[in-house]
Motif scaffolding. Structure first.
Motif: not given
Length: 214
Positions: A44-47, A74-78, A151-152, A174-176
């Motif tokens: 899942m990606a949320i922008t 830009i948040t990514t869950f995988r 989380h970027n 990046f990876n805040v």
């Protein structure tokens, strides 16, 4: 001034290959299973792009220096990828897989880990050495690696000099959240690090950029 997008993907990737090749050339489907390092079942990606409303209607100096800033996230869950058990033993021959121990239908374990310790990420007792001369029956992709959460974040603004010329300032993290994303565990039976996670993905990285566009 607020834009939000979200994308969810469910996928399943399978293969007859074991790593980069075939173990049993007389039975290509023998080790059919989840593709190693490619099968990520859920992602899942949320922008989010948000233009800050402050000083949007201020005087020329305020608009030039304080207005028009934008935030992008830009948040990514995988979920973790599929991993295959490996084998390293004396008199291994052509064998590349261990046997699945009797009574073990699942390889999932406590999923605990800490670099530099003996904690096991998956159920290492589920695998045993095959008898000499046998290939082993453990299937492809039956171990699930750790998932990722990243989380970027970026803050940027354009300073217009002329209509076709501008200077853009960007501050990026990046990876805040500095969330620790563990690397895949070692899955080779017989290796000193078998079952252990020995590293992690990049920590928080900050980057600043100044670009002139013409």
């Amino acid at each position: 001034s607020l834009y939000v997008t979200a994308a969810y993907t469910w996928s399943h990737n399978t293969t007859n290959l074991a790593g980069n090749g075939v173990i049993d050339v007389y039975n290509l489907k023998r080790y059919h299973g989840n593709t190693e390092s490619l099968n990520y079942p859920q992602s899942m990606a949320i922008t989010v792009l948000y233009e800050l409303p402050f000083f949007r209607n201020g005087n020329e100096f305020e608009k030039l220096t304080l207005g028009g800033w934008r935030i992008n996230d830009i948040t990514t869950f995988r979920s973790g990828t599929s991993l295959s058990p490996g084998l390293s033993k004396s008199f291994q021959g052509l064998a590349a897989r261990p046997d699945l121990a009797p009574g073990y239908l699942r390889t999932t374990g406590p999923k605990t880990w800490k670099v530099g310790t003996s904690q096991q990420y998956f159920n290492t007792a589920a695998f045993v050495n095959p008898a000499n001369g046998y290939l082993g029956n453990a299937q492809t992709g039956i171990i699930r690696g750790p998932g990722q959460q990243v989380h970027n974040l970026s803050l940027f603004k354009e300073f217009h000099i002329k209509e076709a010329n501008l200077v853009e300032f960007r501050a990026e993290a990046f990876n805040v959240a500095n969330h620790t994303n563990p690397s895949n565990p070692n899955t080779t039976l017989g290796n000193a690090n078998y079952g252990k996670v020995t590293g992690s993905a990049d920590p928080r990285i900050l980057e600043f950029a100044l670009r002139y566009k013409f």
